[in-house]
Design an enzyme around this catalytic site. Structure first.
Site, PDB file in Angstrom:
ATOM      1  CE  LYS A 153      32.215  42.568  43.327  1.00  0.00           C
ATOM      2  NZ  LYS A 153      32.670  41.669  44.432  1.00  0.00           N
TER       3      LYS A 153
ATOM      4  CB  SER B 286      31.877  31.752  46.615  1.00  0.00           C
ATOM      5  OG  SER B 286      32.621  31.538  45.430  1.00  0.00           O
ATOM      6  CG  MET B 287      30.065  37.889  46.597  1.00  0.00           C
ATOM      7  SD  MET B 287      28.372  37.444  46.989  1.00  0.00           S
ATOM      8  CE  MET B 287      27.482  38.673  46.042  1.00  0.00           C
TER       9      MET B 287
ATOM     10  CB  CYS C 122      39.341  38.034  43.568  1.00  0.00           C
ATOM     11  SG  CYS C 122      37.730  37.213  43.437  1.00  0.00           S
TER      12      CYS C 122
HETATM   13  C1  DHB Z   1      35.147  38.777  45.226  1.00  0.00           C
HETATM   14  C2  DHB Z   1      35.604  38.458  46.475  1.00  0.00           C
HETATM   15  C3  DHB Z   1      36.755  39.026  46.925  1.00  0.00           C
HETATM   16  O1  DHB Z   1      37.252  38.749  48.158  1.00  0.00           O
HETATM   17  C4  DHB Z   1      37.454  39.905  46.125  1.00  0.00           C
HETATM   18  O2  DHB Z   1      38.572  40.443  46.568  1.00  0.00           O
HETATM   19  C5  DHB Z   1      36.984  40.229  44.882  1.00  0.00           C
HETATM   20  C6  DHB Z   1      35.828  39.659  44.429  1.00  0.00           C
HETATM   21  C7  DHB Z   1      33.930  38.167  44.737  1.00  0.00           C
HETATM   22  O3  DHB Z   1      33.698  36.996  44.988  1.00  0.00           O
HETATM   23  O4  DHB Z   1      33.156  38.859  44.021  1.00  0.00           O
END
Ligand code: DHB
Length: 312
Positions: free
Chosen positions: A45, A70-71, A131
């Protein structure tokens, strides 16, 4: 039997499949599971300077042809992933892995690059410049000046193998400009593409956005992304220095999709939405389907068809 061996720079992999960052890679336990699967490598991650809880839930939803998320960069902090990567390489010296890093501003990249440079990590570091999900923070790689500033600062301190994760681009002039910029730096690889940023999906029963953050806006992955991913991999393969390898990400649901990303020039292929939906068995299924496709086309090995797309 076909040979699935592939390489990036001096790093060797016995299978071109890996997870896409964000899927099955938050904890050491999840990372270990990918390492023990048929995947050829893994990526963590994206780690930030400090651990983050991420955006409010629901923040991921499966869609008919993919997903929306949309983490908001939930992660255990880059030091956790750096420690994991150093321990992993000590235990598995022949299995190179990827450490992913994300800043919430340009200065963060420099600070984390210095720490990784000073560490015992000798694998590949992916600096995520794409991101789309931190409220108020635009995707860095859509801004060429900021991207250049980050890479200028980064490569002053960072001498280890490095790559960057890019968002999708949609105009040939954007490919030209970004490739011109990237060719100036000692990059080992790029990873293309991140999700299609800021899509919107609606629940037909309630007329409500499917996810909570950012009024429902989120990154789109899965089959929706496939033609854009193919085009981005192909466009960068035609424009980047030959020593900059490409990790192809986006839109894989079948072995044929993996094959097509390699045909466009990918050296490794990462699984996002399909891994989220099917779990670790996706690696064995797609490996078998890729082998079948290569056999049907008469190819024994990945270099035989990598980048070999034909055009009319
Ligand atoms: C997240 C989403 C992404 O596409 C990324 O590159 C990095 C983080 C996220 O929302 O956690």
């Amino acid at each position: 039997m076909v040979n699935l061996h592939t390489s990036i720079g001096k790093f060797q992999f016995n299978n071109p499949l890996m997870n896409a960052s964000g899927v099955h890679c938050m904890t050491a336990a999840e990372l270990d599971e990918v390492a023990q699967s048929p995947a050829g490598t893994l990526v963590t991650k994206s780690g930030t300077l400090e651990a983050r809880a991420g955006n409010p839930e629901p923040r991921y939803a499966g869609l008919a042809l993919g997903s929306i998320n949309s983490m908001g960069l939930p992660n255990l902090g880059y030091q956790y992933y750096l420690d994991y990567a150093v321990a992993f390489q000590a235990a598995h010296p022949d299995q190179p892995i990827f450490l992913s890093i994300a800043g919430t501003g340009p200065a963060d990249y420099q600070q984390m690059a210095e720490a990784i440079q000073a560490s015992a990590f000798t694998g590949l570091t992916e600096f995520n410049l794409s991101c789309p999900n931190v409220p108020g923070k635009p995707q860095i790689a859509y801004d060429l000046d900021t991207t250049a500033r980050i890479l200028d600062d980064l490569f002053k301190v960072f001498k280890k193998p490095a790559g960057i994760k890019l968002p999708p681009f949609f105009d040939l002039a954007q490919f030209d400009a970004m490739a011109d910029l990237l060719n100036r730096y000692p990059l080992t690889f790029i990873n293309s593409i991140n999700s299609l940023g800021n899509g919107l999906a609606i629940d037909p029963a309630t007329d409500t956005a499917l996810i909570r953050p950012k009024g429902g806006f989120g990154g789109i992955g899965g089959a929706y992304a496939k033609p854009i991913a193919l085009a981005n991999v192909r466009a960068f393969r035609e424009r980047l220095r030959p020593d900059i390898a490409i990790i192809g990400t986006g839109g894989v649901t079948s072995g044929r999709d993996v094959y097509e990303l390699i045909l466009c020039g990918a050296s490794l292929v990462s699984l996002g939405t399909v891994l989220q939906k099917e779990g670790l068995p996706a690696f064995a299924r797609l490996t078998g389907e890729l082998e079948a496709e290569m056999t049907a086309k008469g190819y024994d090995a990945i270099p035989d068809f990598k980048g070999a797309l034909k055009t009319l």
